[in-house]
Design a protein around this motif. Sequence first.
Motif, short mmCIF file in Angstrom:
data_model
loop_
_atom_site.label_atom_id
_atom_site.label_comp_id
_atom_site.label_asym_id
_atom_site.label_seq_id
_atom_site.Cartn_x
_atom_site.Cartn_y
_atom_site.Cartn_z
N VAL A 1 10.83 9.14 20.78
CA VAL A 1 9.47 8.93 20.25
C VAL A 1 9.52 9.28 18.76
N ARG A 2 8.75 8.54 17.98
CA ARG A 2 8.74 8.73 16.52
C ARG A 2 7.30 8.72 16.03
N PRO A 3 6.53 9.76 16.38
CA PRO A 3 5.15 9.79 15.90
C PRO A 3 5.11 10.05 14.39
N THR A 4 4.05 9.58 13.74
CA THR A 4 3.91 9.89 12.31
C THR A 4 3.29 11.28 12.15
N ARG A 5 2.60 11.74 13.19
CA ARG A 5 1.95 13.05 13.11
C ARG A 5 2.06 13.76 14.47
N VAL A 6 2.32 15.06 14.44
CA VAL A 6 2.30 15.87 15.66
C VAL A 6 1.13 16.83 15.54
N VAL A 7 0.23 16.79 16.52
CA VAL A 7 -0.96 17.64 16.50
C VAL A 7 -0.76 18.77 17.51
N ASP A 8 -0.55 19.97 16.99
CA ASP A 8 -0.28 21.15 17.82
C ASP A 8 -1.62 21.72 18.30
N ILE A 9 -1.80 21.80 19.63
CA ILE A 9 -3.09 22.29 20.17
C ILE A 9 -3.00 23.75 20.63
N ASN A 10 -1.87 24.43 20.34
CA ASN A 10 -1.69 25.78 20.87
C ASN A 10 -2.67 26.81 20.33
N ALA A 11 -3.26 26.55 19.13
CA ALA A 11 -4.22 27.53 18.58
C ALA A 11 -5.68 27.16 18.90
N VAL A 12 -5.87 26.13 19.70
CA VAL A 12 -7.24 25.73 20.05
C VAL A 12 -7.77 26.67 21.13
N PRO A 13 -8.87 27.39 20.85
CA PRO A 13 -9.37 28.33 21.86
C PRO A 13 -9.99 27.60 23.06
N GLY A 14 -9.94 28.27 24.21
CA GLY A 14 -10.66 27.76 25.40
C GLY A 14 -9.90 26.72 26.20
N LEU A 15 -8.65 26.43 25.82
CA LEU A 15 -7.92 25.39 26.56
C LEU A 15 -7.03 25.97 27.67
N ALA A 16 -6.94 27.31 27.75
CA ALA A 16 -6.06 27.91 28.76
C ALA A 16 -6.88 28.77 29.72
N GLY A 17 -6.35 28.93 30.93
CA GLY A 17 -6.97 29.85 31.87
C GLY A 17 -7.39 29.16 33.16
N VAL A 18 -7.57 30.00 34.20
CA VAL A 18 -7.96 29.52 35.52
C VAL A 18 -9.29 30.17 35.88
N ARG A 19 -10.25 29.39 36.36
CA ARG A 19 -11.51 30.01 36.78
C ARG A 19 -12.09 29.27 37.98
N ALA A 20 -12.84 30.03 38.80
CA ALA A 20 -13.51 29.44 39.96
C ALA A 20 -14.97 29.23 39.60
N ARG A 21 -15.47 28.02 39.78
CA ARG A 21 -16.89 27.76 39.53
C ARG A 21 -17.72 28.18 40.73
N PRO A 22 -19.02 28.41 40.53
CA PRO A 22 -19.87 28.81 41.66
C PRO A 22 -19.84 27.80 42.81
N ASP A 23 -19.61 26.50 42.49
CA ASP A 23 -19.57 25.49 43.57
C ASP A 23 -18.21 25.45 44.27
N GLY A 24 -17.30 26.37 43.92
CA GLY A 24 -16.01 26.45 44.60
C GLY A 24 -14.90 25.67 43.91
N VAL A 25 -15.28 24.78 42.98
CA VAL A 25 -14.26 24.02 42.27
C VAL A 25 -13.44 24.96 41.40
N LEU A 26 -12.12 24.76 41.38
CA LEU A 26 -11.25 25.56 40.51
C LEU A 26 -10.90 24.75 39.28
N GLU A 27 -11.04 25.38 38.11
CA GLU A 27 -10.72 24.72 36.85
C GLU A 27 -9.48 25.37 36.23
N ILE A 28 -8.56 24.55 35.80
CA ILE A 28 -7.37 25.07 35.11
C ILE A 28 -7.27 24.38 33.76
N GLY A 29 -7.33 25.18 32.69
CA GLY A 29 -7.25 24.62 31.35
C GLY A 29 -5.90 23.97 31.10
#
Length: 300
Positions: free
Chosen positions: A58-86
């Motif tokens: 792959v030869r992209p002209t730009r690489v966009v690093d998302i590692n410093a974007v807050p809120g994209l990581a973590g596991v949580r259970a919603r009140p309706d039982g659905v599990l969300e994984i960032g």
Amino acid sequence: MRGRDDSAAGVESGPVKPAPFDYVRARTLDDALAALDADSKILAGGQSLVPLLNMRLVRPTRVVDINAVPGLAGVRARPDGVLEIGALTRHTDLLASTLVRERLPLVAAATAHVGHRAIRNRGTIGGSLAHADPAAELPAALLALEAGVVISARGGERRVALDDFFVGALTTLLGAGEILRRVEIPDPRDAAWGFAEIARRPGDFAIAGVAVALHGARGQSARARLVAFGVGDRPVRLRAAEAALSRTAPTRELAARAAAQAAADCRPVDDVHASAEYRAHLVEVLTERAVADAIGRLLA
Ligand code: FAD
């Protein structure tokens, strides 16, 4: 830069460094979305992207690093039982999560087979889904759990079921300018699970594997999801085997019946690791093991 030329010895090595690209370290999701264009690549854990860059596959002209974007990581259970994984949740953090171990044991079992510790420390669930290697464990396990993904773009968000997300080898519905934001898994509390794979060595991609989720009231399997990996161009629903298990009181004999149907939906190919015939055989054996484990858990 070209790699060392071994042509005199009959071997010509390829490039080992990426072609030049712009690097953008995004601080917010909006920044990341604004930086993306048709020739960009997102950098998450880098465990698949960086080798592809180094080999100039792959030869992209730009690489966009998302590692410093807050809120994209973590596991949580919603009140309706659905599990969300960032999307940026590392494989290691999935394995360390009590929620994952207790509510998503199939995901924990699948993640334990992903690469080695160093790879799991960097690799992310979003990267694994977006990369869409047909032999990867997490896409298959999450498809068995009827998961979907939330995808962000400059114009807003969309939700896509994993059933529709994978469209071919290393290809998904993700378009240019889109970021996989999180995975959503319907309340898995009634699901009994099984997982089995064969790889040449621990940490290798699987030659073949099967993930199973039996959804239903205790003692009665109402809905079965069986997904094979390593035997097609994407994770493969074993629909004939699912039909053999659905709406049937689960007994241990059913595992053999499901296994007999398992190869019907697979389109394995020959490669350096195994023949198509061997892969089809493995799917039958692994289906029987994984279904027997799931039924054992349902009956326990
Ligand atoms: P990256 O490498 O950063 O990105 C991969 C691709 O996904 C890129 O195209 C990138 O642009 C895109 N992408 C990443 N995140 C997003 C996002 N949020 N939204 C949109 N696009 C995104 N995997 C297995 O499943 N099983 C294995 O057994 C296994 N063994 C491995 C062994 C080795 C030696 C190595 C190097 C890797 C192995 N992997 C294995 C791959 C590993 O799981 C990777 O972590 C995973 O495939 C990609 O995740 P990543 O976060 O590193 O993504």
